[in-house]
Design a protein around this motif. Structure first.
Motif, PDB file in Angstrom:
ATOM      1  N   PHE A  48       0.828  -1.206   0.000  1.00  0.00           N
ATOM      2  CA  PHE A  48       0.000   0.000   0.000  1.00  0.00           C
ATOM      3  C   PHE A  48       0.863   1.256   0.000  1.00  0.00           C
ATOM      4  CE2 PHE A  48      -2.398   3.407   2.012  1.00  0.00           C
ATOM      5  CZ  PHE A  48      -3.528   3.419   1.218  1.00  0.00           C
ATOM      6  N   CYS A  49       1.836   1.315   0.897  1.00  0.00           N
ATOM      7  CA  CYS A  49       2.671   2.516   1.001  1.00  0.00           C
ATOM      8  C   CYS A  49       3.524   2.714  -0.253  1.00  0.00           C
ATOM      9  CB  CYS A  49       3.539   2.455   2.253  1.00  0.00           C
ATOM     10  SG  CYS A  49       2.589   2.667   3.771  1.00  0.00           S
ATOM     11  N   THR A  50       3.987   1.638  -0.845  1.00  0.00           N
ATOM     12  CA  THR A  50       4.733   1.743  -2.096  1.00  0.00           C
ATOM     13  C   THR A  50       3.818   2.260  -3.207  1.00  0.00           C
ATOM     14  OG1 THR A  50       6.213  -0.040  -1.419  1.00  0.00           O
ATOM     15  CG2 THR A  50       6.166   0.488  -3.761  1.00  0.00           C
ATOM     16  N   GLY A  51       2.581   1.804  -3.233  1.00  0.00           N
ATOM     17  CA  GLY A  51       1.618   2.296  -4.213  1.00  0.00           C
ATOM     18  C   GLY A  51       1.322   3.779  -4.036  1.00  0.00           C
ATOM     19  N   VAL A  52       1.164   4.217  -2.795  1.00  0.00           N
ATOM     20  CA  VAL A  52       0.933   5.639  -2.530  1.00  0.00           C
ATOM     21  C   VAL A  52       2.146   6.454  -2.977  1.00  0.00           C
ATOM     22  CG1 VAL A  52       0.651   7.352  -0.686  1.00  0.00           C
ATOM     23  CG2 VAL A  52      -0.717   5.263  -0.658  1.00  0.00           C
ATOM     24  N   ALA A  53       3.345   5.958  -2.686  1.00  0.00           N
ATOM     25  CA  ALA A  53       4.568   6.661  -3.098  1.00  0.00           C
ATOM     26  C   ALA A  53       4.666   6.732  -4.620  1.00  0.00           C
ATOM     27  CB  ALA A  53       5.797   5.970  -2.516  1.00  0.00           C
ATOM     28  N   TRP A  54       4.266   5.664  -5.310  1.00  0.00           N
ATOM     29  CA  TRP A  54       4.304   5.669  -6.777  1.00  0.00           C
ATOM     30  C   TRP A  54       3.334   6.713  -7.331  1.00  0.00           C
ATOM     31  CZ3 TRP A  54       0.767   4.920 -10.642  1.00  0.00           C
ATOM     32  CH2 TRP A  54       1.292   4.777 -11.932  1.00  0.00           C
ATOM     33  N   VAL A  55       2.121   6.746  -6.774  1.00  0.00           N
ATOM     34  CA  VAL A  55       1.126   7.731  -7.227  1.00  0.00           C
ATOM     35  C   VAL A  55       1.658   9.142  -7.004  1.00  0.00           C
ATOM     36  CG1 VAL A  55      -1.162   8.696  -6.717  1.00  0.00           C
ATOM     37  CG2 VAL A  55      -0.880   6.228  -6.979  1.00  0.00           C
ATOM     38  N   ALA A  56       2.253   9.377  -5.851  1.00  0.00           N
ATOM     39  CA  ALA A  56       2.799  10.706  -5.560  1.00  0.00           C
ATOM     40  C   ALA A  56       3.917  11.070  -6.532  1.00  0.00           C
ATOM     41  CB  ALA A  56       3.312  10.760  -4.128  1.00  0.00           C
ATOM     42  N   ALA A  57       4.805  10.121  -6.810  1.00  0.00           N
ATOM     43  CA  ALA A  57       5.956  10.398  -7.674  1.00  0.00           C
ATOM     44  C   ALA A  57       5.577  10.527  -9.147  1.00  0.00           C
ATOM     45  CB  ALA A  57       7.015   9.301  -7.501  1.00  0.00           C
ATOM     46  N   LYS A  58       4.643   9.714  -9.613  1.00  0.00           N
ATOM     47  CA  LYS A  58       4.310   9.695 -11.037  1.00  0.00           C
ATOM     48  C   LYS A  58       3.163  10.626 -11.422  1.00  0.00           C
ATOM     49  CE  LYS A  58       5.719   7.116 -13.885  1.00  0.00           C
ATOM     50  NZ  LYS A  58       6.730   7.303 -14.912  1.00  0.00           N
ATOM     51  N   LEU A  59       2.209  10.835 -10.533  1.00  0.00           N
ATOM     52  CA  LEU A  59       1.012  11.575 -10.900  1.00  0.00           C
ATOM     53  C   LEU A  59       0.885  12.930 -10.202  1.00  0.00           C
ATOM     54  CD1 LEU A  59      -1.517   8.599 -10.851  1.00  0.00           C
ATOM     55  CD2 LEU A  59      -0.215   9.480 -12.788  1.00  0.00           C
ATOM     56  N   VAL A  60       1.173  12.981  -8.918  1.00  0.00           N
ATOM     57  CA  VAL A  60       0.935  14.204  -8.152  1.00  0.00           C
ATOM     58  C   VAL A  60       2.102  15.181  -8.299  1.00  0.00           C
ATOM     59  CG1 VAL A  60       0.528  15.145  -5.855  1.00  0.00           C
ATOM     60  CG2 VAL A  60      -0.543  12.985  -6.526  1.00  0.00           C
ATOM     61  N   GLU A  61       3.289  14.727  -7.990  1.00  0.00           N
ATOM     62  CA  GLU A  61       4.440  15.635  -7.980  1.00  0.00           C
ATOM     63  C   GLU A  61       4.724  16.297  -9.328  1.00  0.00           C
ATOM     64  OE1 GLU A  61       9.090  15.631  -6.605  1.00  0.00           O
ATOM     65  OE2 GLU A  61       7.741  14.102  -5.821  1.00  0.00           O
ATOM     66  N   PRO A  62       4.681  15.574 -10.445  1.00  0.00           N
ATOM     67  CA  PRO A  62       4.931  16.248 -11.729  1.00  0.00           C
ATOM     68  C   PRO A  62       3.924  17.351 -12.038  1.00  0.00           C
ATOM     69  CG  PRO A  62       5.125  13.881 -12.013  1.00  0.00           C
ATOM     70  CD  PRO A  62       4.580  14.117 -10.630  1.00  0.00           C
ATOM     71  N   ARG A  63       2.688  17.208 -11.568  1.00  0.00           N
ATOM     72  CA  ARG A  63       1.673  18.235 -11.823  1.00  0.00           C
ATOM     73  C   ARG A  63       1.798  19.417 -10.855  1.00  0.00           C
ATOM     74  NH1 ARG A  63      -2.449  13.521 -12.731  1.00  0.00           N
ATOM     75  NH2 ARG A  63      -2.250  13.316 -14.972  1.00  0.00           N
ATOM     76  N   LEU A  64       2.244  19.147  -9.632  1.00  0.00           N
ATOM     77  CA  LEU A  64       2.334  20.216  -8.645  1.00  0.00           C
ATOM     78  C   LEU A  64       3.643  20.999  -8.723  1.00  0.00           C
ATOM     79  CD1 LEU A  64       0.760  18.761  -5.384  1.00  0.00           C
ATOM     80  CD2 LEU A  64      -0.172  20.439  -6.949  1.00  0.00           C
ATOM     81  N   THR A  65       4.710  20.382  -9.207  1.00  0.00           N
ATOM     82  CA  THR A  65       6.013  21.052  -9.231  1.00  0.00           C
ATOM     83  C   THR A  65       5.973  22.379  -9.974  1.00  0.00           C
ATOM     84  OG1 THR A  65       7.195  18.979  -8.948  1.00  0.00           O
ATOM     85  CG2 THR A  65       8.435  20.805  -9.898  1.00  0.00           C
ATOM     86  N   PRO A  66       5.431  22.449 -11.210  1.00  0.00           N
ATOM     87  CA  PRO A  66       5.406  23.739 -11.883  1.00  0.00           C
ATOM     88  C   PRO A  66       4.513  24.765 -11.176  1.00  0.00           C
ATOM     89  CG  PRO A  66       4.708  21.990 -13.394  1.00  0.00           C
ATOM     90  CD  PRO A  66       4.947  21.385 -12.063  1.00  0.00           C
ATOM     91  N   VAL A  67       3.416  24.312 -10.609  1.00  0.00           N
ATOM     92  CA  VAL A  67       2.505  25.228  -9.915  1.00  0.00           C
ATOM     93  C   VAL A  67       3.201  25.842  -8.707  1.00  0.00           C
ATOM     94  CG1 VAL A  67       0.337  25.359  -8.613  1.00  0.00           C
ATOM     95  CG2 VAL A  67       0.460  23.989 -10.701  1.00  0.00           C
ATOM     96  N   ILE A  68       3.840  25.005  -7.912  1.00  0.00           N
ATOM     97  CA  ILE A  68       4.533  25.499  -6.720  1.00  0.00           C
ATOM     98  C   ILE A  68       5.723  26.365  -7.115  1.00  0.00           C
ATOM     99  CG2 ILE A  68       5.897  24.790  -4.716  1.00  0.00           C
ATOM    100  CD1 ILE A  68       4.014  22.333  -4.563  1.00  0.00           C
ATOM    101  N   SER A  69       6.455  25.936  -8.133  1.00  0.00           N
ATOM    102  CA  SER A  69       7.605  26.708  -8.600  1.00  0.00           C
ATOM    103  C   SER A  69       7.185  28.097  -9.058  1.00  0.00           C
ATOM    104  CB  SER A  69       8.310  25.961  -9.732  1.00  0.00           C
ATOM    105  OG  SER A  69       9.415  26.687 -10.186  1.00  0.00           O
ATOM    106  N   ASN A  70       6.111  28.171  -9.818  1.00  0.00           N
ATOM    107  CA  ASN A  70       5.610  29.473 -10.283  1.00  0.00           C
ATOM    108  C   ASN A  70       5.125  30.333  -9.121  1.00  0.00           C
ATOM    109  OD1 ASN A  70       6.174  28.959 -12.951  1.00  0.00           O
ATOM    110  ND2 ASN A  70       4.126  28.181 -13.396  1.00  0.00           N
ATOM    111  N   ALA A  71       4.508  29.711  -8.142  1.00  0.00           N
ATOM    112  CA  ALA A  71       4.003  30.470  -7.000  1.00  0.00           C
ATOM    113  C   ALA A  71       5.138  31.029  -6.143  1.00  0.00           C
ATOM    114  CB  ALA A  71       3.097  29.593  -6.151  1.00  0.00           C
ATOM    115  N   LEU A  72       6.251  30.315  -6.087  1.00  0.00           N
ATOM    116  CA  LEU A  72       7.361  30.736  -5.242  1.00  0.00           C
ATOM    117  C   LEU A  72       8.383  31.613  -5.954  1.00  0.00           C
ATOM    118  CD1 LEU A  72       8.027  27.434  -3.289  1.00  0.00           C
ATOM    119  CD2 LEU A  72       6.766  29.448  -2.531  1.00  0.00           C
ATOM    120  N   THR A  73       8.314  31.664  -7.277  1.00  0.00           N
ATOM    121  CA  THR A  73       9.252  32.471  -8.047  1.00  0.00           C
ATOM    122  C   THR A  73       8.678  33.873  -8.210  1.00  0.00           C
ATOM    123  OG1 THR A  73       9.954  30.519  -9.267  1.00  0.00           O
ATOM    124  CG2 THR A  73      10.503  32.650 -10.227  1.00  0.00           C
ATOM    125  N   PRO A  74       9.431  34.889  -7.783  1.00  0.00           N
ATOM    126  CA  PRO A  74       8.910  36.250  -7.948  1.00  0.00           C
ATOM    127  C   PRO A  74       8.758  36.587  -9.431  1.00  0.00           C
ATOM    128  CG  PRO A  74      11.061  36.264  -6.844  1.00  0.00           C
ATOM    129  CD  PRO A  74      10.725  34.846  -7.180  1.00  0.00           C
TER     130      PRO A  74
END
Length: 86
Positions: free
Chosen positions: A52-78
């Motif tokens: 279960f925990c490996t599956g959650v980590a896979w979802v976070a790494a493959k689906l969540v993080e790639p989509r959130l990285t640009p959003v967070i980066s843009n929000a934090l970059t002046p």
């Protein structure tokens, strides 16, 4: 050199390591405790926790993080101020 498939797998494992670190203790403990309450052996409870925990980590790494990285980066970059023509 390392084959592309192996390099891709190693990158995925690296990307999964932090999400796995974040969820394994709290979620894993609850899964093991629940399995014990349901009469499931501790060994099987640990196996369920790992899967279960490996599956959650896979979802976070493959689906969540790639989509959130640009959003967070843009929000934090002046934003650059645009120059007004004189």
């Amino acid at each position: 050199t390392i084959p592309d498939s192996l390099a891709s797998f190693v990158r995925l494992c690296g990307a999964m390591s932090y999400p796995l670190y974040l969820v394994h203790q709290v979620v894993g403990y609850r899964i093991i405790r629940l399995s014990d309450n349901l009469g499931i052996t501790t060994e099987l409870g640990v196996e369920l926790e790992v899967v279960f925990c490996t599956g959650v980590a896979w979802v976070a790494a493959k689906l969540v993080e790639p989509r959130l990285t640009p959003v967070i980066s843009n929000a934090l970059t002046p934003q650059r101020q645009q120059r007004r023509p004189a």
